[in-house]
Design a protein around this motif. Structure first.
Motif, PDB file in Angstrom:
ATOM      1  N   ARG A  90      -7.298 -21.491   8.013  1.00  0.00           N
ATOM      2  CA  ARG A  90      -7.790 -21.959   6.711  1.00  0.00           C
ATOM      3  C   ARG A  90      -8.218 -20.785   5.834  1.00  0.00           C
ATOM      4  N   LEU A  94      -6.521 -19.838   2.161  1.00  0.00           N
ATOM      5  CA  LEU A  94      -7.303 -19.865   0.929  1.00  0.00           C
ATOM      6  C   LEU A  94      -7.437 -18.481   0.293  1.00  0.00           C
ATOM      7  N   GLU A  95      -7.517 -17.433   1.118  1.00  0.00           N
ATOM      8  CA  GLU A  95      -7.658 -16.075   0.600  1.00  0.00           C
ATOM      9  C   GLU A  95      -6.335 -15.496   0.090  1.00  0.00           C
ATOM     10  N   PRO A  97      -3.142 -17.243  -1.044  1.00  0.00           N
ATOM     11  CA  PRO A  97      -2.323 -18.433  -1.296  1.00  0.00           C
ATOM     12  C   PRO A  97      -0.823 -18.157  -1.416  1.00  0.00           C
ATOM     13  N   CYS A 154      -5.204 -27.560   3.808  1.00  0.00           N
ATOM     14  CA  CYS A 154      -5.281 -26.341   2.989  1.00  0.00           C
ATOM     15  C   CYS A 154      -4.578 -26.517   1.648  1.00  0.00           C
ATOM     16  N   GLU A 157      -6.891 -28.694  -0.455  1.00  0.00           N
ATOM     17  CA  GLU A 157      -8.100 -27.963  -0.827  1.00  0.00           C
ATOM     18  C   GLU A 157      -7.808 -26.905  -1.889  1.00  0.00           C
ATOM     19  N   SER A 158      -6.714 -26.199  -1.748  1.00  0.00           N
ATOM     20  CA  SER A 158      -6.404 -25.108  -2.680  1.00  0.00           C
ATOM     21  C   SER A 158      -6.107 -25.605  -4.090  1.00  0.00           C
ATOM     22  N   ARG A 169     -16.032 -28.296   3.562  1.00  0.00           N
ATOM     23  CA  ARG A 169     -16.151 -27.629   4.864  1.00  0.00           C
ATOM     24  C   ARG A 169     -16.599 -28.623   5.939  1.00  0.00           C
ATOM     25  N   TRP A 172     -13.648 -30.562   6.920  1.00  0.00           N
ATOM     26  CA  TRP A 172     -12.777 -29.709   7.747  1.00  0.00           C
ATOM     27  C   TRP A 172     -13.291 -29.694   9.185  1.00  0.00           C
TER      28      TRP A 172
END
Length: 194
Positions: A90, A94-95, A97, A154, A157-158, A169, A172
């Motif tokens: 995850r 997210l970091e 994409p 993911c 969420e993104s 979170r 998740w």
């Protein structure tokens, strides 16, 4: 912008940066050529074309992702390994994409078989799942469940796809707990001859 010094590694690193900045779909030879201050044709001495570039980026990103997962799961088993695996997955998605999007493209099976990173991905993922007592074909089914759950979560969420007040979170963590329970109580494939 200097023209000298373009290598395949530098080209892939630039593609990774561009993917995260502008989106994987915007990784093109033209965009990279502009970054290096060269004509598009200059890049063909390093890659065969856009498909080759994107495949190399996908393999590179897959290697980064599995390195992060391997570090997270080292020395863990069962629920702890699953939670560490899921958390590393995850965080990377997210970091990074654009790089993460690259990991989702379909790659020729012969390239996957020849990739140390992809072999390592299978070893770590299947190793984690064997701790739940799974064998084939259940292992493949479990891998598909994890991948689709992690990816779907993911992706939603993104893009801000979760609109409820509940902390993302916390949801998740509940999803990972539910996956642990599913793996612990997996409906084993039975042999009809038994």
């Amino acid at each position: 912008m200097a023209r000298a010094g373009i290598t395949v590694d530098r080209l892939i690193a630039a593609a990774a940066g561009l993917a995260d900045e502008a989106g994987f779909e915007n990784v093109t030879l033209s965009a990279l050529a502009r970054r290096f201050g060269v004509k598009d044709a200059s890049l063909y001495s390093h890659v065969k074309g856009l498909d080759d570039l994107r495949t190399r980026l996908a393999l590179h990103a897959g290697g980064e992702l599995i390195d992060r997962i391997a570090t997270a799961v080292a020395g863990r088993a069962g629920k702890d390994a699953l939670a560490a695996f899921a958390g590393a997955y995850r965080a990377y998605a997210l970091e990074h994409p654009g790089r993460y999007a690259a990991t989702q493209i379909r790659i020729d099976q012969s390239l996957i078989a020849g990739s140390p990173a992809m072999r390592r991905t299978a070893e770590i993922t299947y190793g984690m799942l064997r701790a739940y007592g799974l064998g084939e074909p259940d292992l493949t089914d479990a891998v598909r469940l994890l991948r689709s759950t992690f990816h779907g979560y993911c992706a939603l969420e993104s893009t801000g796809g979760f609109g409820a007040d509940r902390d993302v979170r916390a949801s998740w963590d509940k999803a990972v707990e539910a996956l642990h329970l599913a793996l612990t109580h997996w409906p084993r494939e039975t042999n009809d001859d038994d």
